[in-house]
Design a protein around this motif. Structure first.
Motif, short mmCIF file in Angstrom:
data_model
loop_
_atom_site.label_atom_id
_atom_site.label_comp_id
_atom_site.label_asym_id
_atom_site.label_seq_id
_atom_site.Cartn_x
_atom_site.Cartn_y
_atom_site.Cartn_z
N GLU A 194 -12.88 1.29 2.36
CA GLU A 194 -12.10 0.40 1.97
C GLU A 194 -12.60 -0.54 0.38
OE1 GLU A 194 -10.85 -3.56 4.11
OE2 GLU A 194 -10.72 -1.88 5.32
N SER A 195 -14.08 -0.32 0.25
CA SER A 195 -14.32 -1.23 -0.99
C SER A 195 -14.22 0.06 -2.10
CB SER A 195 -16.09 -1.46 -0.59
OG SER A 195 -16.65 -0.20 -0.76
N GLU A 196 -14.09 1.24 -1.77
CA GLU A 196 -13.78 2.19 -2.63
C GLU A 196 -12.49 2.58 -3.17
OE1 GLU A 196 -16.38 3.57 -4.86
OE2 GLU A 196 -17.68 2.21 -3.54
N GLN A 197 -11.63 2.08 -2.45
CA GLN A 197 -9.97 2.19 -2.74
C GLN A 197 -9.48 1.91 -4.07
OE1 GLN A 197 -7.89 0.64 0.60
NE2 GLN A 197 -8.54 2.40 2.04
N ALA B 151 0.82 -1.11 -0.15
CA ALA B 151 -0.06 0.00 0.11
C ALA B 151 0.94 1.25 0.15
CB ALA B 151 -1.12 -0.08 1.34
N THR B 152 2.00 1.24 0.39
CA THR B 152 3.06 2.23 0.69
C THR B 152 3.63 2.59 -0.98
OG1 THR B 152 4.65 1.08 1.42
CG2 THR B 152 3.20 2.37 2.84
N SER B 153 3.70 1.66 -1.87
CA SER B 153 4.16 1.82 -3.03
C SER B 153 4.00 3.30 -3.85
CB SER B 153 4.07 1.03 -3.92
OG SER B 153 4.41 -0.45 -3.63
N PRO B 154 2.77 3.83 -4.04
CA PRO B 154 2.41 4.79 -4.34
C PRO B 154 2.94 6.25 -3.73
CG PRO B 154 0.48 3.60 -4.52
CD PRO B 154 1.34 2.92 -3.60
N LEU B 155 3.17 5.98 -2.45
CA LEU B 155 3.53 6.94 -1.60
C LEU B 155 5.25 7.17 -1.79
CD1 LEU B 155 1.58 6.50 1.84
CD2 LEU B 155 1.52 8.31 -0.02
N GLY C 188 4.29 13.52 -8.95
CA GLY C 188 4.61 12.99 -7.71
C GLY C 188 3.68 13.61 -6.66
N ALA C 189 3.41 14.87 -6.48
CA ALA C 189 2.52 15.28 -5.81
C ALA C 189 1.02 14.77 -5.88
CB ALA C 189 2.54 16.88 -5.85
N GLY C 190 0.62 14.85 -7.15
CA GLY C 190 -0.55 14.16 -7.38
C GLY C 190 -0.80 12.56 -6.79
N LEU C 191 0.08 11.97 -7.15
CA LEU C 191 0.16 10.51 -6.82
C LEU C 191 0.09 10.13 -5.46
CD1 LEU C 191 0.25 7.54 -7.61
CD2 LEU C 191 2.69 7.60 -7.74
N VAL C 192 1.01 11.15 -4.66
CA VAL C 192 0.79 10.93 -3.24
C VAL C 192 -0.47 11.55 -2.61
CG1 VAL C 192 1.89 12.14 -1.11
CG2 VAL C 192 3.14 11.50 -2.81
N LEU C 193 -1.23 12.68 -3.19
CA LEU C 193 -2.23 13.10 -2.72
C LEU C 193 -3.20 12.02 -2.94
CD1 LEU C 193 -4.01 15.51 -1.51
CD2 LEU C 193 -4.07 16.35 -3.90
N VAL C 194 -3.37 11.46 -4.28
CA VAL C 194 -4.62 10.41 -4.42
C VAL C 194 -4.35 9.40 -3.26
CG1 VAL C 194 -4.99 8.69 -6.24
CG2 VAL C 194 -4.68 11.13 -6.74
N ARG C 195 -3.16 8.90 -3.23
CA ARG C 195 -2.81 7.76 -2.33
C ARG C 195 -3.22 8.05 -1.05
NH1 ARG C 195 -4.21 3.75 -0.31
NH2 ARG C 195 -2.94 2.28 0.85
N LEU C 196 -2.99 9.38 -0.43
CA LEU C 196 -3.52 9.60 0.93
C LEU C 196 -5.18 9.82 0.94
CD1 LEU C 196 -0.77 12.35 1.79
CD2 LEU C 196 -1.06 10.01 2.70
N LEU C 197 -5.78 10.41 -0.06
CA LEU C 197 -7.28 10.38 -0.23
C LEU C 197 -7.68 9.09 -0.17
CD1 LEU C 197 -7.48 13.50 -2.38
CD2 LEU C 197 -8.06 13.33 0.16
#
Length: 98
Positions: free
Chosen positions: A93-96, A7-11, A78-87
């Protein structure tokens, strides 16, 4: 069967993209600088004039140093990817996505 990515890969990837973007924004090699256009009257005609005017128009659109543009793109990605992952982590959980 393929193993799921952590789960931390995108971060981590997002942080790496931001870091690479910051480095590129700081490092601006002279070889990638675009020359300044001379401010003098031009005496060319015909096809040469059209080529010069087209070149000048394209040069106006390009950044002064190409690494700055690439760096800015990496920062945004990079900032977009981190933001998407944090959101995504805050979503149900069913919508991740990740």
């Amino acid at each position: 069967m393929q193993n799921p990515t952590p789960a931390t890969s995108p971060l981590l990837i997002g942080a790496a993209l931001v870091g690479a973007g910051l480095l590129l924004r700081q490092w601006e090699p002279r070889a990638l600088n675009l020359p300044d256009r001379p401010d003098r009257p031009h005496r060319d005609r015909g096809a040469k004039r059209m080529a010069r005017k087209t070149r000048d128009t394209v040069a106006k659109i390009l950044p002064g140093n190409l690494t700055g543009s690439i760096g800015r793109t990496l920062l945004i990605m990079g900032a977009g990817l981190v933001l998407v992952r944090l959101l995504d982590m805050a979503a149900d959980e069913s919508e991740q996505l990740f």
